[in-house]
Design a protein around this motif. Sequence first.
Motif, PDB file in Angstrom:
ATOM      1  N   ARG A   1     -71.741 -26.364  41.762  1.00 36.04           N
ATOM      2  CA  ARG A   1     -70.954 -26.092  42.969  1.00 36.04           C
ATOM      3  C   ARG A   1     -70.271 -27.378  43.429  1.00 36.04           C
ATOM      4  O   ARG A   1     -70.894 -28.427  43.500  1.00 36.04           O
ATOM      5  CB  ARG A   1     -71.838 -25.551  44.086  1.00 36.04           C
TER       6      ARG A   1
ATOM      7  N   THR B   1     -67.711 -28.898  46.585  1.00 39.80           N
ATOM      8  CA  THR B   1     -66.987 -28.730  47.838  1.00 39.80           C
ATOM      9  C   THR B   1     -66.050 -29.927  47.985  1.00 39.80           C
ATOM     10  O   THR B   1     -66.042 -30.836  47.140  1.00 39.80           O
ATOM     11  CB  THR B   1     -67.938 -28.683  49.044  1.00 39.80           C
TER      12      THR B   1
ATOM     13  N   THR C   1     -75.369 -29.337  44.844  1.00 45.17           N
ATOM     14  CA  THR C   1     -74.521 -28.801  43.780  1.00 45.17           C
ATOM     15  C   THR C   1     -75.255 -27.807  42.886  1.00 45.17           C
ATOM     16  O   THR C   1     -74.720 -27.395  41.855  1.00 45.17           O
ATOM     17  CB  THR C   1     -73.968 -29.947  42.911  1.00 45.17           C
TER      18      THR C   1
ATOM     19  N   PRO D   1     -76.729 -24.067  41.873  1.00 49.15           N
ATOM     20  CA  PRO D   1     -76.215 -22.714  42.131  1.00 49.15           C
ATOM     21  C   PRO D   1     -76.866 -22.120  43.372  1.00 49.15           C
ATOM     22  O   PRO D   1     -78.037 -22.392  43.668  1.00 49.15           O
ATOM     23  CB  PRO D   1     -76.608 -21.932  40.875  1.00 49.15           C
TER      24      PRO D   1
ATOM     25  N   SER E   1     -68.200 -22.178  42.072  1.00 51.15           N
ATOM     26  CA  SER E   1     -67.864 -23.243  42.996  1.00 51.15           C
ATOM     27  C   SER E   1     -67.540 -22.617  44.332  1.00 51.15           C
ATOM     28  O   SER E   1     -66.861 -21.594  44.393  1.00 51.15           O
ATOM     29  CB  SER E   1     -66.660 -24.035  42.480  1.00 51.15           C
ATOM     30  N   GLU E   2     -68.059 -23.173  45.423  1.00 48.37           N
ATOM     31  CA  GLU E   2     -67.868 -22.600  46.737  1.00 48.37           C
ATOM     32  C   GLU E   2     -67.208 -23.618  47.644  1.00 48.37           C
ATOM     33  O   GLU E   2     -67.880 -24.371  48.357  1.00 48.37           O
ATOM     34  CB  GLU E   2     -69.208 -22.167  47.324  1.00 48.37           C
TER      35      GLU E   2
END
Length: 420
Positions: free
Chosen positions: A287, A289, A392, A394, A403-404
Amino acid sequence: MNRRQFSLVSLAAAWLVTRALMLWLLAHDTEPLLGRGAVAREVWRLYFHWYGVLSHGAFPANDTLWQYPPGAGAVLASPGLLPGLTYFQAFVALTLTTDALVTAALARAGTRPGRSLLGAALWTGGLPLLLHIPLARYDVQVTALAVISLLTLNRSTRAGGAFAALGALVKVWPALVLLGTPRGRTTRSAWTWAGATGVLSLGLFAASFNNPLAFLRQQGGRGVQIESLGGTALSLARHAGWPGRVRYQYGAMELVGPYVSAVATVSLALTASAFALLLLWRVRARRWTGATPFDTALCAVLLFTVTSRVISPQYMIWLVGLAAVCLTSRHTVQRPVAALVLAATSVSAVAYPALYGEVVGCTWTGCLLMLVRNGLLATAAVLSLARLWRSTRPASGRSTPVSEPRPDSVRLPHRALTAS
């Protein structure tokens, strides 16, 4: 005047007051608690000497104190571009200008939607914790390149990569700021432009100066500085009967005696292990940001600083700058780490220049100062990696990597935000 305008005016006023204080301290550099002139001497004696060599088209190849990549030559030669000032005055003027540029860049980033001015505030208030040291070292300039690299990644990965490469040519560590770029096209673009910029710049230096790679020979001979983690251990060992001593060599106070080479080897092994951990993190990260590249940069530089054979006081400038970048994002996971960095920075100023004689003498006071400072840095490094790793992973209940992006996420192509 609205709240944002008031914050910016207050920030500017704080910058002016704190920098005036730093200049005052620099003007009184000969006072015992301010280093008896040792801090400023680095500029008007050592840097000015190198400037004389560089102005004749060569790097100081036979000088054991020259341990910097060729880009450092450009920074050290730049004061010659300001007519009517002495080298020392021009160097300080350019450093203050660069400092103001970093503050403005952090403030601009902090005023965007979903961002925060805490980063600019941390830089403004954190740098003076090192007293007048930042004005008499060129680490503000190299930190500026790293900060601008991170802040421009959201708009242009090409520019971000280029600035990182320029920083790495001045001091190697800015290459680490690209470790947290999202996988896929973003990473390929940033690293491609970093590599191209680095090769082109190095070629220009090779064509313009003799001995551009002379620094590699001097770097290999460095030992264990008394302010490093290994140096702290050896300093404490002196109280247990270790027969080593402190000697000035390679531009620093280093420990010499039995087992020093073994400690240096352990430091290098720890650095390699830190790099392996960062690679493992990147492989397993799922993930990203907008804050992830910032958080990764701070974590990477912290790990490499803590495991280094040398932890000079000016290294704290790097960490303050990267912590400030993290705090421009409301979704950073490094806030506690930034607090530890500020605490370590405060202790560093006490150790040097105020009580450096105690540190060099390996007295109990000196050992305690180094134990506290390096303990704070080691704690910050471990905490930084742990928080980065967790941030990072899940999301729970999902089996596929995603990826959020958060509301303040950097503006990157959609493909760059998906795991490859």
